[in-house]
Design an enzyme around this catalytic site. Structure first.
Site, mmCIF file in Angstrom:
data_model
loop_
_atom_site.group_PDB
_atom_site.id
_atom_site.type_symbol
_atom_site.label_atom_id
_atom_site.label_comp_id
_atom_site.label_asym_id
_atom_site.label_seq_id
_atom_site.Cartn_x
_atom_site.Cartn_y
_atom_site.Cartn_z
ATOM 1 C CG HIS A 102 -0.158 0.145 2.514
ATOM 2 N ND1 HIS A 102 0.527 -0.902 3.061
ATOM 3 C CD2 HIS A 102 0.038 1.203 3.349
ATOM 4 C CE1 HIS A 102 1.120 -0.500 4.176
ATOM 5 N NE2 HIS A 102 0.851 0.764 4.365
ATOM 6 C CG ASP A 104 1.491 5.054 4.775
ATOM 7 O OD1 ASP A 104 1.083 3.895 4.941
ATOM 8 O OD2 ASP A 104 2.650 5.425 5.061
ATOM 9 C CG HIS A 254 5.075 1.119 2.955
ATOM 10 N ND1 HIS A 254 4.596 2.298 2.412
ATOM 11 C CD2 HIS A 254 4.418 0.976 4.138
ATOM 12 C CE1 HIS A 254 3.722 2.833 3.225
ATOM 13 N NE2 HIS A 254 3.578 2.058 4.290
ATOM 14 N NE ARG A 269 2.701 6.649 9.127
ATOM 15 C CZ ARG A 269 1.642 6.019 8.603
ATOM 16 N NH1 ARG A 269 1.689 4.716 8.359
ATOM 17 N NH2 ARG A 269 0.552 6.677 8.353
HETATM 18 FE FE FE2 Z 1 1.934 2.061 5.690
#
Ligand code: FE2
Length: 278
Positions: A102, A104, A254, A269
């Site tokens: 995917h 994000d 990723h 993140r």
């Molecule tokens: Fe992700």
């Protein structure tokens, strides 16, 4: 001749990905920062080892590239004054999230520019992350297929993730989406900085191609989802505590390699706001 004067940049794969050394992300001078920017656009995902940075330094590093996004459904550190963080925690009780390819947050009109992910706890082995270059995936298609895709628009939404009742994210501060969020994006987008074209559909959020019959849309998307998994387009990174990865969400996808499933793994993140794909 080495073109970098402030940092060292060593590619780890042919399609994308480079390890950057000689910098501390908490104390970046202008010269090093400019070279990190340049390396980022060129290599699509950068890796930094041994970065003992605080959450504030992590956020400050992300802010060099844009404003930080507050995720619509994941804000695990909000009560600690850090609503900008998304946490990925997996262990014996909690399965990996993000084990499908995917980019994000593509269900929003302006999906993120990129993310900066830091490893807090690494498994002894396994739990690597893979990235794939959507430039490489696009460029490997025939001229005819590139032409077919060039006018197409896809629908991206939360029906397979945050709107799905079974999609449990409570342990990482997640909440159920009260309604489906969706956005339309070109199937092939042009990167605003590099000018290169890349595929911009992903199996996690893209649900259909606008204006096509369902059977046509499903067939074309499943071809593209299979195509982007070609190993030649990818790189793979093994985590250690204090490793940092920074990826360009506009031209890469990723996924986690969901092995060693009982191991404790924690990642934090921050996500940088992006602009409307064209
Ligand atoms: Fe992700």
């Amino acid at each position: 001749m080495n073109r970098w004067s402030h940092i060292s940049v060593n590619p780890i794969a042919g399609a994308l990905g480079a390890e950057v050394s000689g910098v501390h992300l908490g104390e970046l001078g202008d010269g090093a920062l400019n070279e990190v920017r340049e390396a980022f656009v060129e290599h699509q995902v950068l890796f930094f080892r041994d970065q003992e940075i605080t959450r504030d330094q992590h956020k400050a590093f992300g802010r060099h590239f844009g404003t930080l996004q507050i995720h619509p459904y994941l804000q695990p550190l909000k009560d600690q004054g850090h609503p900008e963080f998304v946490v990925l925690q997996s262990d014996e009780q909690h399965p990996y999230l993000a084990e499908a390819w995917h980019s994000d947050v593509t269900f929003m009109d302006e999906p993120p520019l990129g993310s900066v992910l830091k490893c807090i706890v690494a498994p002894d082995f396994g739990g690597d992350t893979m990235w794939a270059s959507m430039y490489a995936a696009y460029e490997a298609l025939s001229d005819k297929m590139q032409r077919v895709l060039s006018d197409l628009v896809a629908i991206h939404d939360t029906t397979r993730t945050f709107s799905r009742y079974e999609y449990k994210t409570d342990h990482i501060g997640g909440r159920q989406a009260p309604q489906v969020m969706s956005a339309e994006h070109p199937v092939v987008r042009t990167h605003p900085e590099s000018g290169r074209k890349g595929l911009f559909v992903n199996s996690t959020f893209t649900t259909s191609i606008k204006g096509m019959k369902p059977a046509e849309s499903d067939a074309l998307l499943s071809f593209l989802y299979r195509h982007i998994t070609t190993p030649d387009f990818s790189c793979r990174f093994r985590w250690r505590p204090n490793s940092v990865a920074m990826w360009d969400n506009r031209c890469t996808q990723h996924r986690v390699v969901a092995d060693n499933r009982t191991a404790n793994r924690r990642m934090e993140r921050v996500t940088i706001n992006g602009d409307k794909p064209f």
